[in-house]
Design an enzyme around this catalytic site. Structure first.
Site, PDB file in Angstrom:
ATOM      1  N   ASP A   1      -3.211  -3.268   0.395  1.00  8.71           N
ATOM      2  CA  ASP A   1      -2.305  -2.237   0.850  1.00  8.71           C
ATOM      3  C   ASP A   1      -2.038  -1.347  -0.352  1.00  8.71           C
ATOM      4  O   ASP A   1      -2.296  -1.730  -1.484  1.00  8.71           O
ATOM      5  CB  ASP A   1      -1.020  -2.934   1.320  1.00  8.71           C
ATOM      6  CG  ASP A   1       0.034  -1.957   1.730  1.00  8.71           C
ATOM      7  OD1 ASP A   1      -0.319  -0.928   2.312  1.00  8.71           O
ATOM      8  OD2 ASP A   1       1.211  -2.226   1.464  1.00  8.71           O
ATOM      9  N   LYS A   2      -1.543  -0.144  -0.107  1.00  6.77           N
ATOM     10  CA  LYS A   2      -1.251   0.693  -1.269  1.00  6.77           C
ATOM     11  C   LYS A   2       0.229   0.645  -1.613  1.00  6.77           C
ATOM     12  O   LYS A   2       0.609   0.189  -2.695  1.00  6.77           O
ATOM     13  CB  LYS A   2      -1.677   2.133  -1.011  1.00  6.77           C
ATOM     14  CG  LYS A   2      -1.564   2.996  -2.264  1.00  6.77           C
ATOM     15  CD  LYS A   2      -1.846   4.433  -1.994  1.00  6.77           C
ATOM     16  CE  LYS A   2      -0.660   5.172  -1.415  1.00  6.77           C
ATOM     17  NZ  LYS A   2       0.499   5.211  -2.276  1.00  6.77           N
TER      18      LYS A   2
ATOM     19  N   LYS B   1      13.236  17.010   9.378  1.00  5.42           N
ATOM     20  CA  LYS B   1      12.331  16.700   8.275  1.00  5.42           C
ATOM     21  C   LYS B   1      11.224  15.798   8.803  1.00  5.42           C
ATOM     22  O   LYS B   1      11.444  14.999   9.724  1.00  5.42           O
ATOM     23  CB  LYS B   1      13.102  16.056   7.117  1.00  5.42           C
ATOM     24  CG  LYS B   1      13.195  14.590   7.168  1.00  5.42           C
ATOM     25  CD  LYS B   1      13.850  14.012   5.953  1.00  5.42           C
ATOM     26  CE  LYS B   1      14.094  12.564   6.302  1.00  5.42           C
ATOM     27  NZ  LYS B   1      15.125  11.858   5.721  1.00  5.42           N
TER      28      LYS B   1
ATOM     29  N   THR C   1      -4.502   2.031   3.476  1.00  4.20           N
ATOM     30  CA  THR C   1      -3.157   2.551   3.335  1.00  4.20           C
ATOM     31  C   THR C   1      -2.773   3.406   4.523  1.00  4.20           C
ATOM     32  O   THR C   1      -3.618   3.954   5.226  1.00  4.20           O
ATOM     33  CB  THR C   1      -3.034   3.386   2.041  1.00  4.20           C
ATOM     34  OG1 THR C   1      -1.746   3.980   2.013  1.00  4.20           O
ATOM     35  CG2 THR C   1      -4.076   4.465   1.995  1.00  4.20           C
TER      36      THR C   1
ATOM     37  N   ASP D   1      -0.964   5.955   3.960  1.00  3.30           N
ATOM     38  CA  ASP D   1      -0.761   7.281   3.377  1.00  3.30           C
ATOM     39  C   ASP D   1      -1.857   8.229   3.806  1.00  3.30           C
ATOM     40  O   ASP D   1      -2.896   7.828   4.296  1.00  3.30           O
ATOM     41  CB  ASP D   1      -0.775   7.177   1.852  1.00  3.30           C
ATOM     42  CG  ASP D   1       0.585   6.821   1.324  1.00  3.30           C
ATOM     43  OD1 ASP D   1       1.502   6.686   2.157  1.00  3.30           O
ATOM     44  OD2 ASP D   1       0.723   6.665   0.106  1.00  3.30           O
TER      45      ASP D   1
ATOM     46  N   ARG E   1      -4.360   6.372   6.370  1.00  2.00           N
ATOM     47  CA  ARG E   1      -3.681   6.548   7.654  1.00  2.00           C
ATOM     48  C   ARG E   1      -4.101   5.486   8.650  1.00  2.00           C
ATOM     49  O   ARG E   1      -4.396   5.770   9.802  1.00  2.00           O
ATOM     50  CB  ARG E   1      -3.985   7.920   8.209  1.00  2.00           C
ATOM     51  CG  ARG E   1      -3.531   8.995   7.262  1.00  2.00           C
ATOM     52  CD  ARG E   1      -3.319  10.285   7.963  1.00  2.00           C
ATOM     53  NE  ARG E   1      -2.356  11.051   7.193  1.00  2.00           N
ATOM     54  CZ  ARG E   1      -2.053  12.305   7.439  1.00  2.00           C
ATOM     55  NH1 ARG E   1      -2.609  12.925   8.441  1.00  2.00           N
ATOM     56  NH2 ARG E   1      -1.164  12.924   6.720  1.00  2.00           N
TER      57      ARG E   1
ATOM     58  N   ASP F   1       2.450  -6.027   1.079  1.00  2.30           N
ATOM     59  CA  ASP F   1       3.856  -6.361   0.895  1.00  2.30           C
ATOM     60  C   ASP F   1       4.680  -6.122   2.148  1.00  2.30           C
ATOM     61  O   ASP F   1       5.757  -6.660   2.292  1.00  2.30           O
ATOM     62  CB  ASP F   1       4.454  -5.540  -0.244  1.00  2.30           C
ATOM     63  CG  ASP F   1       4.628  -4.091   0.151  1.00  2.30           C
ATOM     64  OD1 ASP F   1       3.710  -3.560   0.806  1.00  2.30           O
ATOM     65  OD2 ASP F   1       5.651  -3.500  -0.173  1.00  2.30           O
TER      66      ASP F   1
END
Lengths: 261, 1204
Positions: free
Chosen positions: B488-489, B667, B782, B784, B879, B905
């Site tokens: 994982d990142k 946001k 990840t 992200d 993603r 984690d």
């Protein structure tokens, strides 16, 4: 046929004495050990090796302890056999006497068994009872007036041999023998070796720190020592001809990894 | 997580007369008409049901579609839906069918427990009672096949015809093992009993007969009203009905449940909040007990009015009530039905690869055992047949028994039976060929190895004060064979401590403040940032953030459009979140710190940033927010809130400002935000912001875009109507609310964007480099976005400049196929360019996103992806959703034999951790979900290097050696027995006493293998870390394979021949008795196998010495003791045989001859075919003898000097 032979051997009425003449090949210092050797007798057979009762041998009060002793457990009327079991039943009972010229060579039968056995395994107050009274006689009889701890032939016999060809100590001749002495052995061929297709041998031997004569160990040490020496030489030569370079472990692993892919 | 972030918690009706006017907060802004107040409370009420509707659906179900991605930009707003995928999901959107529901009648336990009585609240973690202990414990222990084998053989041995061992000797080892385990289990269970009793006797306050009476926990029943005071632990799972807080909020700490220490909010329904305990009535229809601690789905029927209940309305057993004076609830799940009890399952049970291979060899040994037994029984049959006429009176057989009246056969059942008996006796005799004790030894060894791994200071995390945790104790050796690491990142490679780095406000990049600083805790005097003085008390945010002076000045100056926009930006950061500020005392009584508690570290970072710029969030209730703006307290009314959801990927809040305007702050992730931003307004700002965003993400920052929309009264009223309609809708409420949110979140004006840094953990680049050198492929999976992922990839040296990147971003199946085919073509082209110079080949990196994976995973394209991915040196998946992570692990695991390791984690890594062969949890910021699912847990990513390269290597080497050695040492013994059986007329007697046979694998040779398995180290830690390539030995299975097994078995046969035949030939015609020869054999076997072990031990220490030489001494002592027992036939044999010269000559010959092949083979391989390990060992030795002063010289040069 075999049964005839058995019947012959077991017939106590027949005299089975015979003589053999031995020539001493070289000087033998006393004591000279007299062994009988049996071939093909499986004292380590599973049915046989357990066929005794330890408690009974040790303790006079435990004559009834005859478990494991079948089929030589009790007489047909139910009283216990002491010592019971196949081992005692098959006690070797050939006898030997030795004559050199006219001199009778006394065979000392004292102290042929292990002291530990005499003192602890066989009771001083245990006397043979109903022994060898059955239909089938397996071997020697015992003096019912002698305690088991003094029946050294039995004690020797009951320390069962490891292998099917074995020797057992018969006695000791406490006289030096000279080379080319001629010894006349008078033996009573009582023990039935036909029943197990076995052979009987008589061995006279001196002993050294190694025990009796033993060719094998010398041979083994020489040959395997030689092998080790050969290997050592071969390795040294190979190393000298083709010494290994300390290789860079990095390159080694890399090539290996590539081979894997 | 979303389940406990419903921000619109009920607040007291704003215009109610009881509500005193807030001096600081103005009244409701004008645009909101007063009649709204009634509907407002209803609205807020239903907003909770909205939240429950949203969270009750099975998030995993959503994920299965693969359409929801855990976007980095949106993480801060809530990554809840994807985060909690690990545990099983039971909640569902569908209405509960009656038969699947549990009916709870509030305050009516009698009716609730009719007709079916629910279990009471006593818990029972103990497994056994006094009566059930023996049968149950034995039953459990006999689940081991090895024990059953043991038992069957012991049982067979009791048959008189088969009795090889005496009955006692045959059951002794099994009884010993069972006994030790039983005592251990009993002790553990006794402790559990004690803690159960203590737990069950705790006191709860239960409502009965008009008052709350104390009652032990065990007697709490479903349906009863329970009141819990502050800092008390919940006795059962209960639905909150009312709390001391007028808005119905209760804060709970769930540390006992999931390890997360932050406070979570739970709500009482508005409908029940004000009701007195005695008047509480109603029916709760809830789901059956299930394990999902994040899901709850129920309806509350209040006399015909139905309200829905969600996970935010239930507090689970084990939670602690905090910051709330009391909470009243109705017990819905008790005792073993509670979620915490349903979740209390042990660590996952995996079987190591070595053990799986070992079973293959065990089967081979079983075949060998059968072969030996067949040979013996066939020969026995032949012997009986040839001697059939002599058996009757053969002195050592004596088939005929004359002791009875009639001559009878004694123990003779016909030749067929005799053969069968021989066979079974042989199985009993040779049973140790299958090393049963090995299973127990392996467990002991693993415990010992785990001890040293846990004690390793190199894997001690000082920041969290945590050591390595070995949760699964049976896969230690797998750590030495890993080929793929899936990481994982966020939180694994990075720290997951978000730091606000830069902001782009109105198209201007303010990032100069973001360089230094960091999140130091406030000391005291040095602080010159914003603080607030209330009643002589100073309030400060707990963390400081470095600020950009230019931006600060702009805000301070405070005039002009630009400044107003900048203020709006920070107002948005301070309001548009779910953070709860909590005051924390400090050592200085006049100073209090504000700790921003919240689910998402990103949100916390943003709020701290806003505070640093002068917008300090002071208070948040469900209805209003108080923000200290440059020392002035202002009250903002929260008029509405749309939570984050994974479709919109943004959240928004409607704020009534003090200046009576109504603003919508939104946001969200850039991808979702630019779609709803009005491009006609300030297009240059949009353009500039986009550029900044790109820069931020290439720096590895996590980005968010903030927008605003001022709502006029018409817009607001429209929204309000729509919202009310949606929230009162009976069906599809969740979807309607989403639609309402989407309809208002349009036409936004851009305010700016933020960049949050998630710093790389210490030592990550070095760790990744080491792993790569060790031949381990590191894949990063990840959530992200691509740019962030790539930049992190660069900063952790996963990607390098020389690498050719293959990027696959596809939105359809066809384009996926095309991209993959192109990629394959490219890979093979690049690979064929320079096949001759493998070291110069082009490194390839595959970057693929979750969208593409949707079309690839679980379709026929998987195969193509596998091809591409395995050809690439680095794979980066961005993603990706949690289940996709697991899918990628499965991609490798199902197609290759390579060992996989997943490290993560967060809860979104749970599925991957469970899928991989070895799962590692980082006990970091994101709770303990990953740790709970993992096999090993540790504090930092870089600990992976010592864990794999050092401990994994050691564990694999030792365990592999230990297994082979155990096979060997038992087989040697069995073969010695076997050779002897050939000279006993095939009757399975042993010269070796049965006690020595029994003790052989338990005492004579057991301890050294365990000690060596725990303590031996083939190479030093330094060498292993210096040359990561040495790890390849485990990957290539060099230490345990069929070839080695066969070789060691050949050695076994040789050694057994030496042991048996040297004495046999030496004593062939002698007066040696069985016991003496047996003593020689057993001593020879024990000495030989121990010397064999000693020859292979590399790292000696006093324990190894003591165990190996001690075992030999112990054997001699045991043999002497056995031979001192007058009841045994071998009485005094050892003392006789020790006194003879041939005994010692035989012993020496056996040892030398027996060791020749092993020694020669060792010499040949070490000198002429050295393994990597051997070379490294020589280097180690060379180094040490060379003196410390030269140790710094690089090895390469050292070696060149060596070569002439």
């Amino acid at each position: 046929m075999a049964n005839d032979k058995v019947a012959y051997v077991q017939n106590e009425g027949i005299d089975k004495t015979c003589t053999r003449i031995l020539t001493v090949p070289k000087d033998m210092g006393r004591p000279i050990y007299v062994y009988y050797q049996l071939d093909n007798f499986y004292q380590n057979h599973r049915r046989y090796v357990r066929s005794q009762n330890d408690a009974q041998l040790r303790d006079a009060g435990k004559a009834n302890y005859t478990s494991d002793c079948a089929p030589e457990k009790k007489t047909s009327d139910g009283s216990p056999i002491v010592p019971c079991g196949l081992i005692a039943w098959s006690l070797f009972n050939d006898t030997y006497s030795f004559v050199r010229g006219n001199e009778n060579l006394a065979v000392n039968k004292k102290g042929i068994s292990w002291k530990s056995d005499r003192e602890h395994k066989f009771g001083k107050d245990v006397y043979p009872k109903n022994f060898q009274n059955g239909t089938l006689i397996g071997g020697g009889k015992l003096d019912p007036n002698k305690p088991l701890s003094e029946q050294e032939d039995l004690i020797v016999w009951m320390r069962t041999a490891a292998l099917p060809t074995f020797r057992k100590l018969y006695g000791k001749i406490e006289t030096d023998l000279k080379e080319n002495d001629t010894i006349t052995v008078t033996l009573e061929n009582n023990y039935n070796a036909y029943s197990f297709s076995g052979k009987k041998k008589l061995v006279l031997s001196t002993t050294s720190w190694l025990g009796g004569k033993n060719d094998f160990l010398g041979f083994a040490y020489l040959s395997f020592g030689g092998l080790c020496f050969f290997l050592a030489t071969a390795f040294t030569l190979a190393y000298m001809i083709n010494p290994r370079k300390l290789e860079d472990p990095l390159s080694l692993s890399r090539t290996k990894n590539l081979l894997d892919h | 997580m979303a389940t406990h972030r419903p921000l619109l918690a009920p607040s007291p009706p704003l215009l109610s007369p009881k509500d005193p006017p807030d001096p600081q907060g103005p009244k409701l802004p004008d645009p909101i008409p007063s009649p709204l107040s009634q509907s407002y409370s209803r609205r807020t009420g239903s907003s909770r049901s909205r939240s429950s509707d949203k969270t009750a659906p099975d998030p995993l179900g959503e994920l299965r579609s693969g359409s929801i991605l855990d976007r980095p930009g949106s993480r801060h707003v809530g990554r809840a839906p994807t985060k909690r995928s690990g545990s099983e999901r039971a909640g569902s959107q569908r209405e509960l069918a009656d038969e699947e529901a549990r009916f709870v009648y509030i305050n009516d336990p009698a009716r609730t427990n009719q007709p079916v009585r629910f279990p009471d609240n006593s818990i029972r973690t103990a497994k056994y009672s006094v009566l059930s202990f023996l049968p149950r414990n034995l039953f459990e222990q006999f689940h081991r096949v090895a024990y059953v084998y043991f038992l069957i053989l012991a049982g067979l041995n009791q048959v008189p015809q088969l009795g090889v061992f005496s009955p006692v000797a045959s059951v002794l080892p099994l009884a010993f093992v069972l006994g030790v385990t039983a005592v251990k289990d009993a002790y553990e269970d006794w402790r559990r009993h004690r803690s159960d009793r203590a737990e069950n006797a705790r006191i709860a306050h239960v409502f009965s007969d008009g008052e709350f009476a104390p009652k032990p926990w065990r007697e709490v029943q479903v349906g009863e009203l329970v009141r819990v005071a502050a800092n008390e632990t919940l006795p059962c799972d209960m639905v909150v009905l009312s709390t001391s807080d007028p808005t119905g909020v209760a804060y709970v700490q769930t540390i006992n449940l999931d390890g997360e220490s932050n406070l979570k909010t739970r709500y009482a329904r508005q409908e029940t909040q004000a009701v007195a305990p005695h008047a509480m009535a109603g029916t709760i229809r809830c789901e059956r007990p299930n394990r999902n601690i994040y899901g709850f789905h129920a309806n509350l029927d209040l006399g015909g009015k139905k309200v829905s209940l969600g996970p935010s309305n239930i507090i689970l057993r084990g939670c602690e009530l905090k910051n709330t004076a009391w909470a009243l609830g109705v017990a819905v799940y008790t005792g073993k039905d509670t979620k915490v009890m349903l979740n209390s399952s042990g660590a996952p049970s995996k079987r190591s690869r070595l053990e799986a291979h070992m079973n293959r060899e065990t089967i081979l040994l079983a075949v060998a055992l059968a072969a030996l037994c067949t040979i013996v029984s066939a020969l026995a049959g032949a012997w009986l047949h040839t001697h059939r006429d002599e058996l009757d009176d053969m002195p050592f057989y004596r088939k005929r028994d004359f002791s009875g009246r009639e001559p009878d056969n004694y123990e003779w059942y016909g030749i067929g039976w005799e053969i069968a008996f021989t066979f079974m006796s042989a199985v009993i005799q040779f049973q140790v060929l299958i090393p049963i004790a090995l299973y127990i030894s392996m467990e002991l060894v693993r415990v010992g190895q785990a001890y040293f791994m846990i004690q390793d200071k190199d894997m001690f995390d000082e920041s969290t004060n945590s050591r390595l945790q070995c949760r699964a104790l049976n896969i230690n050796e797998d750590l030495g064979q890993i080929k793929y690491v899936f990481s994982d990142k966020t939180g694994t490679l990075t720290e997951n401590k978000m730091e606000f780095r830069c902001a782009s406000v109105q198209g201007v990049d303010y990032s100069s403040g973001g360089g230094g600083g960091g999140s130091d805790e406030y000391g005291g005097a040095a602080y010159n940032g914003p603080s607030e003085i209330v009643n002589d008390k100073i309030l400060r945010p707990k963390m400081t953030v470095a600020t950009d002076p230019e931006l600060r000045n702009l805000l301070r100056a405070g005039t002009g459009y630009k400044a107003r926009r900048a203020c709006d930006f920070f107002l948005a950061l301070a309001t548009c979140n779910t953070i709860v500020p909590i005051e924390v005392d400090t050592s200085d009584p006049s100073v209090k710190l504000i700790d921003y508690q919240g689910e998402s570290p990103d949100e916390q970072a943003l709020v701290y940033a806003a505070a640093a710029y002068g917008f300090v969030l002071i208070e948040r209730t469900s209805g209003h927010i108080i923000i200290d703006i440059f020392g002035e307290r202002q009250r903002f009314d929260v008029l509405g809130l749309h939570e984050f959801d994974s479709d919109r990927k943004r959240m928004s809040v409607i704020i009534g400002c003090p200046d009576k305007t109504v603003k919508l702050f939104v946001k969200g992730a850039d991808s979702s935000m630019f779609g709803v931003i009005n491009r006609s307004i300030s297009s240059d700002v949009i353009h500039a912001t986009k550029t900044h965003l790109h820069n931020y993400s290439s720096l590895g920052l996590r980005t968010l875009v903030v927008g605003v929309r001022e709502l006029n009264q018409k817009d607001f009223e429209e929204w309000q109507l729509a919202y009310e309609r949606a929230s009162t809708a009976l069906v599809g409420r969740g979807g309607l609310l989403k639609a309402v949110a989407a309809s208002i979140e349009t036409n936004l004006e851009i305010l700016g964007a933020s960049g949050i840094e998630d710093r790389l953990q210490q030592g990550v680049p070095e760790a990744i480099e080491s792993l790569r050198q060790a031949g381990i492929k590191v894949w990063v999976l990840t959530g992200d976005k691509q740019e962030t992922a790539i930049s992190i990839g660069y900063s952790c040296r996963l990607l390098t400049g020389e690498m050719t990147q293959i990027v696959i971003n596809s939105y359809s199946r066809e384009s996926c196929r095309k991209s993959l085919e192109e990629a394959i073509a490219m890979c093979s082209k690049l690979r064929t360019i320079s096949p001759s110079a493998p070291n110069d080949r082009v490194a390839l990196a595959l970057i693929i996103d979750g969208n593409s994976l949707v079309y690839i995973l679980e379709t026929d394209l998987e195969e193509e992806l596998f091809k591409v991915a395995t050809m690439c040196d680095v794979v980066l998946c961005c993603r990706v959703a949690p289940l996709q992570k697991a899918g990628i692990v499965a991609l490798i695991k199902n197609r290759t034999d390579d060992m996989t390791l997943a490290i993560g984690d967060g809860a979104n890594d749970v599925s991957m951790i469970q899928m991989a062969d070895v799962g590692i949890g980082i006990s970091g910021q994101e709770g303990r979900q990953a740790v709970m699912a993992s096999d090993f847990a540790m504090g930092q990513f870089r600990f992976l290097v010592p864990l794999l390269l050092v401990h994994g290597h050691w564990n694999y080497q030792r365990m592999a050696y230990m297994i082979l050695y155990n096979f060997y040492r038992n087989a040697v013994f069995v073969f010695v027995l076997f050779w002897y059986v050939l000279y006993t007329a095939f009757t399975l007697t042993t010269a070796i006493t049965e006690w020595s046979s029994v003790l052989y694998s338990v005492i004579y040779t057991a301890v050294p293998t365990i000690v060596v398995g725990i303590l031996d180290k083939d190479l030093s830690r330094r060498t292993l870390l210096k040359y990561p390539q040495l790890y390849g030995s485990g990957q290539r299975e060099e230490k345990y394979n069929l070839k080695l097994f066969i070789l060691i078995m050949m050695d076994t046969v040789w050694q057994s021949l030496a042991i048996y035949f040297i004495p046999f030939l030496a004593y062939r015609h002698s007066e040696i008795d069985g016991s003496s020869l047996g003593d020689l054999w057993i001593l020879a076997v024990v000495i030989l196998v121990n010397i064999h072990l000693a020859l292979d031990v590399i790292r000696w220490n006093w324990i190894t010495h003591a165990s190996i030489w001690g075992s030999i001494v112990a054997t001699v002592i045991c043999v002497m003791v056995i031979d001192s027992l007058v009841i045994l036939p071998g009485f005094w044999a050892i003392y006789h045989v020790l006194g003879t010269g041939s005994f010692w000559l035989c012993l020496l010959a056996i040892i030398v001859v027996g060791m020749i092949p092993h020694f020669a083979a060792k010499a040949v391989t070490e000198h002429f075919m050295p393994s990597d390990i051997q070379i490294a060992r020589e280097l180690e030795k060379f180094h040490n003898s060379d003196g410390a002063n030269r140790s710094e010289i690089p090895l390469r040069t050292l070696m060149q000097q060596q070569q002439p």
